[in-house]
Scaffold this motif. Structure first.
Motif, mmCIF file in Angstrom:
data_model
loop_
_atom_site.group_PDB
_atom_site.id
_atom_site.type_symbol
_atom_site.label_atom_id
_atom_site.label_comp_id
_atom_site.label_asym_id
_atom_site.label_seq_id
_atom_site.Cartn_x
_atom_site.Cartn_y
_atom_site.Cartn_z
ATOM 1 N N SER A 71 -51.962 2.099 69.804
ATOM 2 C CA SER A 71 -51.438 2.651 68.556
ATOM 3 C C SER A 71 -51.995 4.026 68.218
ATOM 4 N N GLN A 72 -53.271 4.279 68.553
ATOM 5 C CA GLN A 72 -53.894 5.534 68.173
ATOM 6 C C GLN A 72 -53.277 6.733 68.894
ATOM 7 N N GLU A 73 -52.953 6.565 70.161
ATOM 8 C CA GLU A 73 -52.348 7.671 70.904
ATOM 9 C C GLU A 73 -51.019 8.075 70.267
ATOM 10 N N PHE A 74 -50.241 7.082 69.869
ATOM 11 C CA PHE A 74 -48.966 7.337 69.214
ATOM 12 C C PHE A 74 -49.187 8.040 67.879
ATOM 13 N N ALA A 75 -50.177 7.586 67.109
ATOM 14 C CA ALA A 75 -50.464 8.185 65.806
ATOM 15 C C ALA A 75 -50.893 9.637 65.950
ATOM 16 N N ARG A 76 -51.714 9.931 66.948
ATOM 17 C CA ARG A 76 -52.160 11.316 67.154
ATOM 18 C C ARG A 76 -50.994 12.214 67.540
ATOM 19 N N ASP A 77 -50.082 11.705 68.350
ATOM 20 C CA ASP A 77 -48.918 12.506 68.749
ATOM 21 C C ASP A 77 -48.071 12.868 67.530
ATOM 22 N N VAL A 78 -47.848 11.895 66.659
ATOM 23 C CA VAL A 78 -47.043 12.149 65.453
ATOM 24 C C VAL A 78 -47.776 13.106 64.520
ATOM 25 N N ALA A 79 -49.078 12.890 64.334
ATOM 26 C CA ALA A 79 -49.855 13.747 63.429
ATOM 27 C C ALA A 79 -49.922 15.184 63.932
ATOM 28 N N SER A 80 -49.896 15.369 65.246
ATOM 29 C CA SER A 80 -50.017 16.707 65.817
ATOM 30 C C SER A 80 -48.826 17.599 65.478
ATOM 31 N N LEU A 81 -47.702 16.999 65.069
ATOM 32 C CA LEU A 81 -46.538 17.795 64.672
ATOM 33 C C LEU A 81 -46.859 18.602 63.417
ATOM 34 N N GLY A 82 -47.596 18.005 62.507
ATOM 35 C CA GLY A 82 -48.033 18.679 61.291
ATOM 36 C C GLY A 82 -46.957 18.825 60.238
ATOM 37 N N GLY A 83 -47.404 18.881 58.990
ATOM 38 C CA GLY A 83 -46.516 19.146 57.875
ATOM 39 C C GLY A 83 -45.417 18.118 57.693
ATOM 40 N N LEU A 84 -44.267 18.594 57.239
ATOM 41 C CA LEU A 84 -43.149 17.705 56.952
ATOM 42 C C LEU A 84 -42.597 17.054 58.213
ATOM 43 N N THR A 86 -44.332 15.622 60.495
ATOM 44 C CA THR A 86 -45.047 14.351 60.611
ATOM 45 C C THR A 86 -44.457 13.313 59.662
ATOM 46 N N ILE A 87 -44.154 13.726 58.443
ATOM 47 C CA ILE A 87 -43.567 12.806 57.461
ATOM 48 C C ILE A 87 -42.231 12.275 57.977
ATOM 49 N N ARG A 88 -41.432 13.148 58.551
ATOM 50 C CA ARG A 88 -40.106 12.739 59.035
ATOM 51 C C ARG A 88 -40.199 11.767 60.208
ATOM 52 N N GLU A 89 -41.320 11.767 60.899
ATOM 53 C CA GLU A 89 -41.498 10.867 62.052
ATOM 54 C C GLU A 89 -42.095 9.529 61.657
ATOM 55 N N MET A 90 -42.427 9.341 60.389
ATOM 56 C CA MET A 90 -43.027 8.076 59.960
ATOM 57 C C MET A 90 -42.181 6.855 60.299
ATOM 58 N N THR A 188 -36.905 4.982 53.691
ATOM 59 C CA THR A 188 -36.699 5.377 52.294
ATOM 60 C C THR A 188 -37.954 6.028 51.728
ATOM 61 N N TYR A 189 -39.121 5.442 52.029
ATOM 62 C CA TYR A 189 -40.384 6.015 51.544
ATOM 63 C C TYR A 189 -40.600 7.407 52.128
ATOM 64 N N ALA A 190 -40.310 7.593 53.407
ATOM 65 C CA ALA A 190 -40.505 8.896 54.048
ATOM 66 C C ALA A 190 -39.632 9.966 53.390
ATOM 67 N N ARG A 191 -38.398 9.613 53.062
ATOM 68 C CA ARG A 191 -37.513 10.587 52.398
ATOM 69 C C ARG A 191 -38.041 10.943 51.006
ATOM 70 N N THR A 192 -38.494 9.916 50.272
ATOM 71 C CA THR A 192 -39.052 10.158 48.934
ATOM 72 C C THR A 192 -40.312 11.011 49.023
ATOM 73 N N LEU A 193 -41.158 10.704 49.994
ATOM 74 C CA LEU A 193 -42.406 11.437 50.180
ATOM 75 C C LEU A 193 -42.134 12.890 50.540
ATOM 76 N N GLU A 194 -41.163 13.114 51.401
ATOM 77 C CA GLU A 194 -40.838 14.490 51.785
ATOM 78 C C GLU A 194 -40.392 15.297 50.562
ATOM 79 N N ARG A 195 -39.556 14.695 49.713
ATOM 80 C CA ARG A 195 -39.108 15.400 48.504
ATOM 81 C C ARG A 195 -40.292 15.690 47.574
ATOM 82 N N ASP A 196 -41.218 14.744 47.513
ATOM 83 C CA ASP A 196 -42.386 14.913 46.642
ATOM 84 C C ASP A 196 -43.318 16.019 47.139
#
Length: 202
Positions: A71-84, A86-90, A188-196
């Motif tokens: 799981s950690q390798e996957f999480a680091r790959d997503v986090a490395s995108l940075g900014g919004l 990363t949120i869109r990849e949640m 749904t949470y990711a879309r709300t979070l991105e708008r926030d």
């Protein structure tokens, strides 16, 4: 050459033991699973099991490392995108957890069993959440540096909120999968979070 074959056999046996233990821990918890039960399912004696893992706590560490590596390798790959980005990849986490519910349940069960400071895997989970908060906060900072995330957002506090929300949704899904759609809820949470988080365009 013979030594290599023996080592390969031993490695395969260890992997088999870890896989069986992970399944049993996910169902009955670490405390509710006995070494004898694990050994019987693997098809070896308990002394044979102890040959590969000195004690039950050693086996627990191996199970956690096995699960965490996936799981950690996957999480680091997503986090490395940075900014919004990363949120869109949640939602990718949701799809992954839905495909491997046993691993998701294993994490939840072991976390609950290791909340006390004296528990065998307590320190691991403390480090794990610190690392995850760092990854999420770092992604938010990158977004602020790019000018796409509002500068007044506190990255550390937002990271706590995001992880708490994802964990809470996953827990409700594990408890009641017929009523809680994991993927839809996190999408749904990711879309709300991105708008926030998104900085208003000038």
């Amino acid at each position: 050459m013979a030594q290599n074959r023996v080592s390969a056999r031993g490695a395969r046996r260890r992997e088999e033991i870890v896989a069986v233990a992970a399944e049993l821990f996910a169902r009955g918890g670490f405390r509710g699973t006995g070494m004898t039960e694990i050994a019987e399912l693997v098809g070896i004696t308990e002394p044979g099991l102890l040959y590969h893992f000195r004690n039950k706590e050693g086996l627990l560490r191996a199970v956690i490392e096995w699960r965490d590596h996936r799981s950690q390798e996957f999480a680091r790959d997503v986090a490395s995108l940075g900014g919004l980005s990363t949120i869109r990849e949640m939602p990718a986490f949701a799809h992954r957890n839905q495909e491997e519910p046993g691993l998701t349940r294993l994490f939840a069960v072991l976390l609950a069993e290791n909340l006390d400071s004296g528990a065998p895997a307590h320190d691991f989970f403390v480090r794990r959440y610190r690392e995850m908060r760092d990854l999420v906060a770092g992604s938010i900072l990158v977004g602020q540096e790019r000018g796409e995330i509002r500068p007044e957002v506190d990255p550390r506090l937002k990271a706590v909120e995001i992880l708490a929300t994802l964990d809470g949704i996953s827990t409700q899904w594990l408890l009641d999968p017929a009523s809680v759609d994991l993927v839809e809820s996190i999408e749904t949470y990711a879309r709300t979070l991105e708008r926030d988080l998104a900085r208003a365009e000038d």
